[in-house]
Design a protein around this motif. Structure first.
Motif, short mmCIF file in Angstrom:
data_model
loop_
_atom_site.label_atom_id
_atom_site.label_comp_id
_atom_site.label_asym_id
_atom_site.label_seq_id
_atom_site.Cartn_x
_atom_site.Cartn_y
_atom_site.Cartn_z
N THR B 47 0.84 -1.20 0.00
CA THR B 47 0.00 0.00 0.00
C THR B 47 0.87 1.25 0.00
O THR B 47 0.67 2.16 -0.80
CB THR B 47 -0.91 0.00 1.24
OG1 THR B 47 -1.67 -1.21 1.26
CG2 THR B 47 -1.85 1.19 1.23
N SER B 48 1.90 1.25 0.89
CA SER B 48 2.71 2.46 0.98
C SER B 48 3.53 2.67 -0.29
O SER B 48 3.67 3.80 -0.76
CB SER B 48 3.62 2.39 2.21
OG SER B 48 4.46 1.27 2.13
N LEU B 49 4.04 1.58 -0.87
CA LEU B 49 4.81 1.74 -2.11
C LEU B 49 3.91 2.22 -3.24
O LEU B 49 4.34 3.01 -4.09
CB LEU B 49 5.50 0.43 -2.48
CG LEU B 49 6.64 0.01 -1.54
CD1 LEU B 49 7.16 -1.38 -1.90
CD2 LEU B 49 7.79 1.02 -1.59
N ALA B 50 2.66 1.75 -3.25
CA ALA B 50 1.72 2.22 -4.27
C ALA B 50 1.46 3.71 -4.11
O ALA B 50 1.42 4.45 -5.10
CB ALA B 50 0.42 1.43 -4.19
N LEU B 51 1.32 4.18 -2.87
CA LEU B 51 1.11 5.61 -2.64
C LEU B 51 2.28 6.41 -3.17
O LEU B 51 2.13 7.48 -3.74
CB LEU B 51 0.94 5.90 -1.14
CG LEU B 51 -0.24 5.26 -0.42
CD1 LEU B 51 -0.31 5.77 1.02
CD2 LEU B 51 -1.53 5.57 -1.13
N MET B 52 3.50 5.87 -2.99
CA MET B 52 4.71 6.57 -3.40
C MET B 52 4.96 6.48 -4.90
O MET B 52 5.83 7.17 -5.42
CB MET B 52 5.93 5.98 -2.68
CG MET B 52 6.09 6.36 -1.24
SD MET B 52 6.28 8.13 -1.01
CE MET B 52 7.85 8.45 -1.80
N GLY B 53 4.26 5.58 -5.60
CA GLY B 53 4.59 5.36 -7.00
C GLY B 53 5.87 4.57 -7.14
O GLY B 53 6.61 4.74 -8.10
N LEU B 54 6.15 3.70 -6.17
CA LEU B 54 7.42 2.95 -6.16
C LEU B 54 7.17 1.44 -6.14
O LEU B 54 7.99 0.70 -5.60
CB LEU B 54 8.24 3.33 -4.93
CG LEU B 54 8.93 4.69 -4.93
CD1 LEU B 54 9.55 4.95 -3.57
CD2 LEU B 54 10.00 4.73 -6.00
N LEU B 55 6.06 0.98 -6.70
CA LEU B 55 5.80 -0.45 -6.69
C LEU B 55 6.92 -1.20 -7.41
O LEU B 55 7.43 -0.71 -8.42
CB LEU B 55 4.46 -0.75 -7.36
CG LEU B 55 3.21 -0.48 -6.51
CD1 LEU B 55 1.97 -0.68 -7.35
CD2 LEU B 55 3.18 -1.37 -5.29
N PRO B 56 7.31 -2.36 -6.91
CA PRO B 56 8.37 -3.13 -7.59
C PRO B 56 7.87 -3.66 -8.93
O PRO B 56 6.65 -3.72 -9.14
CB PRO B 56 8.65 -4.26 -6.61
CG PRO B 56 7.42 -4.39 -5.79
CD PRO B 56 6.81 -3.02 -5.71
N PRO B 57 8.80 -4.04 -9.81
CA PRO B 57 8.39 -4.59 -11.10
C PRO B 57 7.45 -5.78 -10.88
O PRO B 57 7.67 -6.58 -10.00
CB PRO B 57 9.70 -5.05 -11.74
CG PRO B 57 10.78 -4.35 -11.00
CD PRO B 57 10.24 -4.03 -9.64
N GLY B 58 6.41 -5.87 -11.67
CA GLY B 58 5.48 -6.98 -11.52
C GLY B 58 4.24 -6.61 -10.75
O GLY B 58 3.20 -7.26 -10.91
N ALA B 59 4.31 -5.59 -9.91
CA ALA B 59 3.11 -5.15 -9.18
C ALA B 59 2.63 -3.85 -9.80
O ALA B 59 3.43 -3.06 -10.29
CB ALA B 59 3.44 -4.95 -7.70
N ARG B 60 1.31 -3.64 -9.81
CA ARG B 60 0.78 -2.41 -10.42
C ARG B 60 -0.51 -1.99 -9.73
O ARG B 60 -1.22 -2.83 -9.16
CB ARG B 60 0.53 -2.63 -11.91
CG ARG B 60 -0.49 -3.71 -12.16
CD ARG B 60 -0.54 -4.19 -13.60
NE ARG B 60 -1.45 -5.32 -13.68
CZ ARG B 60 -1.10 -6.59 -13.47
NH1 ARG B 60 0.15 -6.89 -13.20
NH2 ARG B 60 -1.99 -7.55 -13.53
#
Lengths: 314, 321
Positions: B47-60
């Motif tokens: 959730t936090s990485l999605a907020l930051m726009g920093l999701l790892p490759p493979g997640a969207r």
């Protein structure tokens, strides 16, 4: 820092000592009498006796070693049996070609291997990456002499763009234009090594790009190109630099083949011819100089770590 | 200020995606600390990485939106947010030992963020000021330190300083104290609370430690299997949890008065993404579960006081699951 350097130099000296014993005993490991082997079947007993006398072979073996090593330390590597000149002179004659060839090859390796490795890494999984990785695999797999022969066939014999063999010294007329003689050999020599550096750069970049600090850098909102060059590459180079020590070792052995294929008057070809001529002092001298060079290069590689990685305590 | 609506994060092939975050809605206001609580693997960090726009490759992000001050930033990477003038989210990561670049000085790493977010400031002065804000002693000299020369607590302060250099409206802190000693943990929590109040920024604090929640949170959001199962202000939520999962989680807090009873645990384990059952994801581990829990939509309970829970059989005050 100082203590580390002194320690490393001490270790290098110990390695050199061990290598010198191997190099020295090599002449005594030849089956039969080294002198008659060197001089061949047609030698007269007087010649044999004279050479035995000159080489000090009648002394006890440890005295022979001390004399040989002591002379070597003073820069006297003995005399070539074939040329009848000092071995140092024979080596010096080939040094210009070999050093320039090595330098130009290193430039190719750095200019090709690292940037293309970066490109493959940032385009991971795309056709660019797959194409470059395939090319690297191909270049790393084909033997140097094969690449050399094909370069001669295409660019020298076929298109006539570059000379196919030989190398006139840049100090004897022709000047820097003579470097064109080294172009094809250096490409042949660089190809497999650049391919290895390319693959290593790519793998190392991909490893580092998964590190937490890269995510920190991205979170700052800096440009992606800056993340790649200042954060990922800077750390990935640590692994690449350490490979240059090995690359140098590979260059030494592959240069022997390359200089032979392109008929370059370098140390590599000298050593091949000396083996065929059983000119043992030259062979010993070249090996000893190569060992020294190798130790110095690896010392420099280790010291350069300190510049790249502050965690390395020297 | 920060408003997240129905955020969905998926991984795997687009034809059969696996839901990691499944419709999370939350909001954070100025000067407020929202604690996002849950077990490992429940989707807090995603959730936090999605907020930051920093999701790892493979997640969207496959659905929902993230809005900051009314601007949609859902699909913008951090550098694009900066270019659009919306780079006002910053993040502190869990691992202070590996989250700083090991080969550059910390001053350089802070200044890099200052140059992007504060182009008019003198980077060195601003970096020193930021180190002082996170109470690093002898800030001027520490600028030239390398990360390996600092302790874990000091590194985490540097991480906070880097985040503050982005002048965030909302700071996301993903388990920033988990890797630290308890005493250092206290100091870092104190710094975050203070900065939240002084700079009037919102904080999303991610943790699995309810003890930390009790110390620092204004509001709490409890996450389970990619969903928020309960949200509310910290005091009422601790006093009277609505969702059985929240209650069980709090029952696991060690209680010195009840040592002889041994450690409470929640039997079973949280489902992994891709293996989440229909209906209420907690039903297989829930002592109150009935057949109705094992399929269909779970109703939202909204008692007074801005509280919210996803449960068929919410708990009354004083009741245990």
């Amino acid at each position: 820092m100082g203590r580390y350097v002194i320690g490393r130099i001490g270790a290098a000296a110990a390695t050199l000592f061990a290598a010198s014993i191997v190099i020295f005993s090599f002449i005594h490991l030849i089956p039969g009498d080294p002198v008659s082997v060197m001089l061949g079947d047609a030698a007269t007993p007087e010649q044999v006796a004279a050479l035995r006398e000159r080489m000090g072979l009648d002394e006890p073996i440890w005295v022979q070693y001390l004399v040989w090593a002591g002379n070597a330390l003073q820069g006297d590597l003995g005399r070539s049996i074939f040329f009848e000149t000092p071995v140092t002179q024979v080596i010096a004659d080939g040094a210009e070609t070999s050093i320039l060839l090595a330098l130009i090859t290193m430039i190719w390796i750095v200019l090709f291997g690292i940037p293309v490795g970066i490109l493959a890494a940032i385009r991971q999984g795309t056709w660019i990456d797959q194409g470059l990785s395939g090319l690297a695999m191909l270049l790393a797999s084909v033997p140097t002499f094969w690449v050399g022969l094909y370069l001669i066939l295409i660019f020298a014999a076929g298109l006539g763009w570059f000379p196919s063999s030989g190398y006139p010294s840049i100090f004897e007329g022709g000047g820097l234009a003579n470097l064109q003689y080294l172009l094809l050999p250096s490409i042949a020599l660089a190809a497999p090594n650049a391919a290895l550096i390319l693959r290593l750069t790519r793998a190392s970049m991909l490893d580092v790009s998964r590190e937490d600090f890269v995510r920190t850098a991205r979170a700052k909102g800096i440009r992606p190109s800056r993340v790649v060059l200042r954060h990922i590459l800077r750390n990935a180079l640590l692994a690449v630099v350490s490979a240059f020590g090995f690359t140098f070792a590979a260059l030494i052995s592959e240069a022997v083949v390359t200089e032979t294929v392109f008929a370059l008057p370098g140390i590599g070809r000298t050593v091949v011819q000396s083996i065929l001529r059983r000119d043992y002092p030259v062979i010993q001298g070249v090996i000893l100089v190569t060992v020294c060079l190798y130790l110095v290069i690896n010392l420099l590689v280790d010291l350069s770590y300190r510049l790249l990685d502050p965690r390395v305590e020297l | 200020m920060l408003s997240v609506t129905d955020l969905t994060v998926s991984a795997g092939p687009r034809t059969s995606p696996i839901g990691i975050v499944r419709g999370v809605s939350l909001g954070v206001d100025q000067g407020e600390i929202l604690c996002l609580v849950g077990e490992s693997g429940c989707g807090k960090s995603m959730t936090s990485l999605a907020l930051m726009g920093l999701l790892p490759p493979g997640a969207r992000v496959s659905g929902g939106s993230v809005e900051l001050d009314g601007h949609d930033i859902t699909h913008l990477a951090p550098h694009r947010r900066v270019r659009a003038g919306r780079g006002k989210l910053a993040m502190v990561f869990q691992e202070p030992m590996t989250s700083l670049n090991p080969v550059t000085r910390i001053g350089w790493q802070i200044e890099e963020a200052v140059r992007v977010h504060d182009p008019d400031a003198n980077p060195t002065d601003r970096a020193r000021e930021l180190l002082e804000m996170v109470r690093i002693p002898d800030a001027a000299n520490q600028l030239s330190a390398y990360p390996h020369e600092l302790s874990g607590g000091m590194r985490q302060r540097v991480m906070i300083a880097i985040a503050l250099a982005c002048r965030p409206r909302v700071l996301i802190a993903d388990e920033p104290t988990t890797a630290l000693d308890v005493t250092i943990q206290r100091q870092v929590l104190g710094i975050i609370r203070e900065l939240c109040d002084d700079l009037d920024m919102g904080v999303i604090f991610i943790t699995h430690d309810l003890g930390v929640v009790a110390q620092i949170a204004d509001r709490v959001a409890v996450m389970y299997a990619g969903r928020l199962v309960e949200t509310g202000a910290v005091a009422p939520l601790f006093r009277a949890p609505l969702h059985p999962y929240t209650e069980r989680l709090m029952a696991c807090l060690p209680d010195p008065a009840a040592r002889s009873k041994g450690f409470a645990t929640i039997p079973g384990s949280a489902p992994r993404p891709g293996e989440i059952p229909d209906g209420c994801a907690f039903a297989p581990r829930c002592p109150r579960a009935q057949d109705v829990c094992r399929g269909g939509e779970v109703p939202v309970v909204r008692p007074e006081g801005g509280r919210r829970a996803l449960c068929h059989f919410p708990l009354a005050e004083g009741e245990t699951a």
